[in-house]
Design an enzyme around this catalytic site. Structure first.
Site, short mmCIF file in Angstrom:
data_model
loop_
_atom_site.label_atom_id
_atom_site.label_comp_id
_atom_site.label_asym_id
_atom_site.label_seq_id
_atom_site.Cartn_x
_atom_site.Cartn_y
_atom_site.Cartn_z
N ARG A 239 0.85 -1.20 0.00
CA ARG A 239 0.00 0.00 0.00
C ARG A 239 0.87 1.23 0.00
NH1 ARG A 239 -4.71 0.66 4.37
NH2 ARG A 239 -2.93 1.16 5.69
N ASP B 113 4.63 -5.88 9.84
CA ASP B 113 5.72 -5.55 10.78
C ASP B 113 5.66 -6.44 12.02
OD1 ASP B 113 6.82 -3.63 9.19
OD2 ASP B 113 5.86 -1.93 10.20
N THR C 170 -1.24 7.51 -0.63
CA THR C 170 -2.55 7.36 -1.30
C THR C 170 -3.33 6.16 -0.78
OG1 THR C 170 -1.67 5.89 -3.00
CG2 THR C 170 -1.51 8.26 -3.44
N ASP D 241 0.38 -2.68 12.38
CA ASP D 241 0.83 -3.13 11.05
C ASP D 241 1.12 -4.62 11.11
OD1 ASP D 241 2.67 -3.84 8.89
OD2 ASP D 241 2.61 -1.71 8.41
#
Ligand code: PRP
Ligand code: URA
Length: 209
Positions: A104, A203, A108, A200
């Protein structure tokens, strides 16, 4: 919504709560992700086609059901979807594994493809796409687009946590696929992270950042 399963099993809810905890370390996060994928997969694969085969038991010969045909393909969306693959393979060790690489854009939030390798032929396989996070839904919609372009027809999408926005977008773009969600969270924040979410996923699985 047709074709959407949101799990309410206590084991799945308990494990997702542990995933959310910011004090859960990489090792435990990986194990929990696999375990949740296996529990979700048990339900998501309940319609795998069976065929009667002949087996000789110590007592007599009988006809008995086994999974038939071209079986299963698991397709993780890189990176975080990789964390769910072993959970599905624990259920169907002979499944083929494809990969779709998407990231991603941080500004944006649009997905960008960097890798795609799928088992061939794919038309008759049941394809389980895995990604722990269904946020805006952009990555999931792109991944399913690629799979359909390559000939995939029987597609299931499995995410551990979804935002209502992402679930709606995926369901509207691909109403024919079955979507399995471990927990439906409240909303997205301004950075398109799921709230309360787990942060995340990539991560946390790979110990980066
Ligand atoms: C995360 C996650 C999904 C995607 C979800 O991946 O694993 O693939 O974001 O967001 P979306 O629904 O808004 O598209 P990310 O792009 O961070 O890549 P990574 O798995 O490599 O960390
Ligand atoms: N990707 C993640 O890993 N977490 C989110 O909350 C949203 C997208």
């Amino acid at each position: 919504m047709d074709n959407v399963t949101i799990f309410d099993h206590p084991l799945i809810q308990h494990k997702i709560s542990k995933l959310r905890d910011k004090n859960t370390g990489t090792n435990e996060f990986r194990s929990l992700t696999e375990e949740i994928a296996m529990l979700m997969g048990y339900e998501a694969l309940r319609d795998l086609p069976l065929e009667e085969v002949e087996v000789e038991t110590p007592i007599e010969t009988c006809m008995t059901p086994m999974i038939s045909g071209k079986k299963l393909a698991v397709v993780p969306i890189l990176r975080a979807g990789l964390g769910m693959v072993n959970g599905i393979l624990a259920l169907v060790p002979s499944a083929k594994v494809g990969h779709i690489g998407l990231y991603r854009d941080e500004e944006t939030h649009e997905p960008h493809e960097y890798y795609c390798k799928l088992p061939s032929p794919i038309e008759q396989r049941t394809i389980v796409v895995t990604d722990p996070m269904l946020a805006t839904g952009g990555s999931a919609v792109s991944a399913v687009n690629f799979i359909k372009q390559h000939g995939g027809k029987i597609i299931k999408f499995m995410s551990i946590i979804a935002a209502p926005e992402g679930l709606k977008r995926l369901h509207e773009a691909h109403p024919d696929i079955h979507i399995y969600v471990g927990h439906l969270d409240r909303c997205l924040n301004e950075d398109a992270y799921i709230c309360p979410g787990l942060g995340d996923a990539g991560d946390r699985i790979f110990g980066t950042k």
